[in-house]
Design a protein around this motif. Structure first.
Motif, PDB file in Angstrom:
ATOM      1  N   LEU A   1     -71.908-108.381  19.096  1.00 32.14           N
ATOM      2  CA  LEU A   1     -70.671-109.060  18.714  1.00 32.14           C
ATOM      3  C   LEU A   1     -70.034-109.554  20.001  1.00 32.14           C
ATOM      4  CD1 LEU A   1     -68.259-109.793  16.844  1.00 32.14           C
ATOM      5  CD2 LEU A   1     -67.404-107.478  17.283  1.00 32.14           C
ATOM      6  N   ILE A   2     -69.815-110.845  20.078  1.00 30.99           N
ATOM      7  CA  ILE A   2     -69.183-111.436  21.250  1.00 30.99           C
ATOM      8  C   ILE A   2     -67.938-112.145  20.748  1.00 30.99           C
ATOM      9  CG2 ILE A   2     -69.453-113.049  23.172  1.00 30.99           C
ATOM     10  CD1 ILE A   2     -72.549-112.619  22.723  1.00 30.99           C
ATOM     11  N   SER A   3     -66.769-111.661  21.148  1.00 30.98           N
ATOM     12  CA  SER A   3     -65.536-112.223  20.615  1.00 30.98           C
ATOM     13  C   SER A   3     -64.478-112.348  21.698  1.00 30.98           C
ATOM     14  CB  SER A   3     -65.021-111.358  19.458  1.00 30.98           C
ATOM     15  OG  SER A   3     -64.957-110.002  19.830  1.00 30.98           O
ATOM     16  N   VAL A   4     -63.547-113.266  21.445  1.00 32.95           N
ATOM     17  CA  VAL A   4     -62.442-113.518  22.367  1.00 32.95           C
ATOM     18  C   VAL A   4     -61.159-113.545  21.547  1.00 32.95           C
ATOM     19  CG1 VAL A   4     -61.473-115.099  24.081  1.00 32.95           C
ATOM     20  CG2 VAL A   4     -63.960-114.884  23.869  1.00 32.95           C
ATOM     21  N   PHE A   5     -60.146-112.849  22.045  1.00 38.98           N
ATOM     22  CA  PHE A   5     -58.864-112.731  21.363  1.00 38.98           C
ATOM     23  C   PHE A   5     -57.746-113.280  22.238  1.00 38.98           C
ATOM     24  CE2 PHE A   5     -61.707-109.756  19.503  1.00 38.98           C
ATOM     25  CZ  PHE A   5     -61.381-109.743  18.163  1.00 38.98           C
ATOM     26  N   GLU A   6     -56.673-113.675  21.594  1.00 38.52           N
ATOM     27  CA  GLU A   6     -55.522-114.225  22.312  1.00 38.52           C
ATOM     28  C   GLU A   6     -54.900-113.199  23.253  1.00 38.52           C
ATOM     29  OE1 GLU A   6     -52.906-115.646  19.267  1.00 38.52           O
ATOM     30  OE2 GLU A   6     -54.179-117.365  18.809  1.00 38.52           O
ATOM     31  N   SER A   7     -54.954-111.928  22.870  1.00 32.05           N
ATOM     32  CA  SER A   7     -54.277-110.881  23.646  1.00 32.05           C
ATOM     33  C   SER A   7     -54.848-109.514  23.262  1.00 32.05           C
ATOM     34  CB  SER A   7     -52.776-110.890  23.339  1.00 32.05           C
ATOM     35  OG  SER A   7     -52.562-110.563  21.973  1.00 32.05           O
ATOM     36  N   ALA A   8     -54.451-108.498  24.029  1.00 31.87           N
ATOM     37  CA  ALA A   8     -54.853-107.126  23.694  1.00 31.87           C
ATOM     38  C   ALA A   8     -54.253-106.720  22.350  1.00 31.87           C
ATOM     39  CB  ALA A   8     -54.411-106.163  24.798  1.00 31.87           C
TER      40      ALA A   8
ATOM     41  N   GLY B   1     -55.318-114.309  15.631  1.00 27.86           N
ATOM     42  CA  GLY B   1     -55.430-114.083  17.064  1.00 27.86           C
ATOM     43  C   GLY B   1     -56.844-114.126  17.612  1.00 27.86           C
ATOM     44  N   ILE B   2     -57.806-114.501  16.772  1.00 29.19           N
ATOM     45  CA  ILE B   2     -59.191-114.597  17.218  1.00 29.19           C
ATOM     46  C   ILE B   2     -59.445-116.012  17.717  1.00 29.19           C
ATOM     47  CG2 ILE B   2     -61.615-114.441  16.555  1.00 29.19           C
ATOM     48  CD1 ILE B   2     -60.720-112.472  14.335  1.00 29.19           C
TER      49      ILE B   2
END
Length: 97
Positions: free
Chosen positions: A59-66, A39-40
């Motif tokens: 840390l800079i990150s983006v996820f598909e969902s909560a 999911g990352i």
């Protein structure tokens, strides 16, 4: 999509060599989580910011969902990384949106 941004300072009692080693180890551990957790969308660890900043690491990150963010935070590789990070950092700030 959920963005997860975390910033830290390394503990002041670390000398220059220890600070570099700690930053490298944090990057290594967090990048391992990126490979292990689902999911990352993206994950970047910043260890060499500009002198104008007031944090040592990011840390800079983006996820598909909560739900993906929550699964990442509970993943055993993240739990292990977080334990180490807590040993060598202070002044943590986080923004999720």
């Amino acid at each position: 999509m959920v963005h997860h941004i975390v910033l830290w300072n390394l503990k002041e009692e670390l000398n220059d060599r220890e600070r570099k080693e700690a930053a490298a180890r944090i990057r290594e551990k967090l990048m391992a989580v990126r490979e292990a957790a689902e999911g990352i969308i993206s994950l970047e660890v910043v260890t060499e910011g500009l002198p104008s900043g007031n944090k040592d690491l990011g840390l800079i990150s983006v996820f598909e969902s909560a739900e993906a963010l929550e699964a990442y935070q509970q993943h055993p590789a993240h739990v292990e990384a977080a334990c180490y990070i807590k040993e060598v950092t202070c002044d943590r700030v986080c923004l999720d949106y």
